[in-house]
Scaffold this motif. Structure first.
Motif, PDB file in Angstrom:
ATOM      1  N   LYS A 171      30.790  34.370 -32.842  1.00 36.61           N
ATOM      2  CA  LYS A 171      29.349  34.626 -32.765  1.00 36.61           C
ATOM      3  C   LYS A 171      28.887  35.494 -33.921  1.00 36.61           C
ATOM      4  O   LYS A 171      27.864  35.216 -34.568  1.00 36.61           O
ATOM      5  N   CYS A 174      28.788  33.500 -37.138  1.00 38.30           N
ATOM      6  CA  CYS A 174      27.692  32.536 -37.125  1.00 38.30           C
ATOM      7  C   CYS A 174      26.348  33.219 -37.375  1.00 38.30           C
ATOM      8  O   CYS A 174      25.485  32.702 -38.102  1.00 38.30           O
ATOM      9  N   GLU A 175      26.153  34.396 -36.774  1.00 37.64           N
ATOM     10  CA  GLU A 175      24.864  35.075 -36.856  1.00 37.64           C
ATOM     11  C   GLU A 175      24.568  35.620 -38.246  1.00 37.64           C
ATOM     12  O   GLU A 175      23.415  35.986 -38.525  1.00 37.64           O
ATOM     13  N   ASP A 178      22.528  32.135 -39.130  1.00 38.52           N
ATOM     14  CA  ASP A 178      21.416  31.646 -38.310  1.00 38.52           C
ATOM     15  C   ASP A 178      21.691  32.048 -36.866  1.00 38.52           C
ATOM     16  O   ASP A 178      22.772  31.777 -36.343  1.00 38.52           O
ATOM     17  N   ALA A 179      20.713  32.679 -36.226  1.00 39.71           N
ATOM     18  CA  ALA A 179      20.899  33.131 -34.846  1.00 39.71           C
ATOM     19  C   ALA A 179      21.116  31.972 -33.880  1.00 39.71           C
ATOM     20  O   ALA A 179      21.669  32.155 -32.796  1.00 39.71           O
ATOM     21  N   ASP A 180      20.690  30.783 -34.287  1.00 43.44           N
ATOM     22  CA  ASP A 180      20.832  29.613 -33.415  1.00 43.44           C
ATOM     23  C   ASP A 180      22.205  28.965 -33.526  1.00 43.44           C
ATOM     24  O   ASP A 180      22.571  28.154 -32.666  1.00 43.44           O
ATOM     25  N   PHE A 181      22.978  29.306 -34.563  1.00 41.67           N
ATOM     26  CA  PHE A 181      24.230  28.591 -34.813  1.00 41.67           C
ATOM     27  C   PHE A 181      25.231  28.765 -33.672  1.00 41.67           C
ATOM     28  O   PHE A 181      25.821  27.791 -33.197  1.00 41.67           O
ATOM     29  N   TYR A 182      25.471  30.006 -33.245  1.00 44.32           N
ATOM     30  CA  TYR A 182      26.513  30.198 -32.235  1.00 44.32           C
ATOM     31  C   TYR A 182      26.216  29.472 -30.927  1.00 44.32           C
ATOM     32  O   TYR A 182      27.068  28.719 -30.434  1.00 44.32           O
ATOM     33  N   PRO A 183      25.040  29.665 -30.303  1.00 43.92           N
ATOM     34  CA  PRO A 183      24.812  28.934 -29.054  1.00 43.92           C
ATOM     35  C   PRO A 183      24.853  27.418 -29.233  1.00 43.92           C
ATOM     36  O   PRO A 183      25.346  26.699 -28.351  1.00 43.92           O
ATOM     37  N   ARG A 184      24.358  26.936 -30.381  1.00 41.56           N
ATOM     38  CA  ARG A 184      24.364  25.484 -30.598  1.00 41.56           C
ATOM     39  C   ARG A 184      25.777  24.960 -30.770  1.00 41.56           C
ATOM     40  O   ARG A 184      26.167  23.955 -30.157  1.00 41.56           O
TER      41      ARG A 184
END
Length: 297
Positions: A171, A174-175, A178-184
């Motif tokens: 996480k 990834c952050e 982009d903050a969206d990368f990890y959950p995606r």
């Protein structure tokens, strides 16, 4: 940026080699530092390195790489760290797969490709140490380019704090981008590393991405480098924590059964296995991911 992306390809290939060298050195360091436990008296494991070659359909050289495998170590029962850079023309089945995934109708007219990457799978001696997988890659055709890869943890005996650590490191890396990368990409890993015929996940997940092209090659390359950089800080502390845990015959049996699941997934569903075999890459390198011993009940 040239159409053939010669400089970008060279940089990506060099990075995968650098990452391979760092991981090989770290894993041999783990072997050297294992001075307790039932296997401490045997020689520390070392990687056996061999070149792999790929032949194109016309019999011409089509690239290759290095296969590095350690067997029977103090910490690692079997671990492979492979790199390759291959090129040529995609066969009909590989063309169809690319067109389906990337929407590249021009593949029939110009099926040239170039691919480079690193692939790692580690199966551990101690059942309390989780198996792990990691790969990153760049793929190019005259019709587009993309990055892919990820890393996932595969314990047969799960420790929640180990799972949490592994995911936290993924996480954080990834952050940076982009903050969206990890959950995606975590959700993608949960979906991808699922074994439908067993109705269960292969392990406890991680991140997975494929066909990644934001339109900014430099940004995407920086991100895929961080995917690779995340691996050692995510995995090595977990191994160091668990490698001295005493194990029982029941623990070892659970490990062998779990390896059976791993083998089923890699042989039936894994994209990389299918692509490697369909494009004529060295079969031993492609199947390096299989465990040294497994069990089915």
């Amino acid at each position: 940026m040239s159409d053939d992306m010669h400089d970008e390809k060279a940089r990506a290939s060099a990075w995968f080699r650098q990452l391979r060298d760092e991981i090989v050195a770290a894993f041999e360091g783990l072997e050297d530092s294992q001075t307790s436990g039932p296997l401490a008296s045997q020689p520390a494991g070392r990687f056996e390195v061999s070149e792999t070659r790929r032949q194109g359909g016309d019999g011409e050289d089509a690239g290759g790489g290095l296969m590095s495998v350690m067997r029977g170590g103090r910490v690692f029962e079997k671990v492979g760290v492979n790199i390759s850079t291959v090129y040529g023309k995609l066969g009909d089945r590989a063309q169809a797969a690319m067109m389906a995934r990337k929407g590249m109708p021009g593949m029939k007219d110009d099926p040239r490709f170039w691919a480079s990457g690193i692939s790692l799978v580690a199966h551990m001696q101690n059942p309390h140490c989780p198996a792990v997988h990691m790969n990153t890659r760049m793929f190019w055709t005259p019709h587009g380019w993309w990055f892919g890869g990820g890393s996932d943890l595969n314990p047969c005996i799960e420790y929640e704090e180990d799972t949490a650590h592994f995911h936290a490191v993924q996480k954080a890396h990834c952050e940076r981008h982009d903050a969206d990368f990890y959950p995606r990409f975590k959700a993608w890993a949960d979906e991808y590393f699922y074994i439908p015929h067993r109705h269960r996940a292969r392990g406890v997940g991680g991140i997975f991405l494929d066909d990644h092209n934001s339109g900014d090659w430099e940004a995407d390359f920086a991100f895929i480098q961080d995917v690779g950089r995340a691996f050692l800080p995510a995995f090595q502390p977990v191994t160091e924590k668990r490698r001295d845990t005493p194990w029982s015959e029941a623990d070892k049996d659970a490990q062998l059964v779990h390896r059976g699941l791993y083998a089923e997934y890699n042989l039936v569903y894994d994209r990389g296995t299918k692509f490697g075999l369909e494009t004529g890459h060295d079969a031993n390198a492609v199947l390096m991911s299989l465990p040294p011993m497994a069990k089915w009940v």
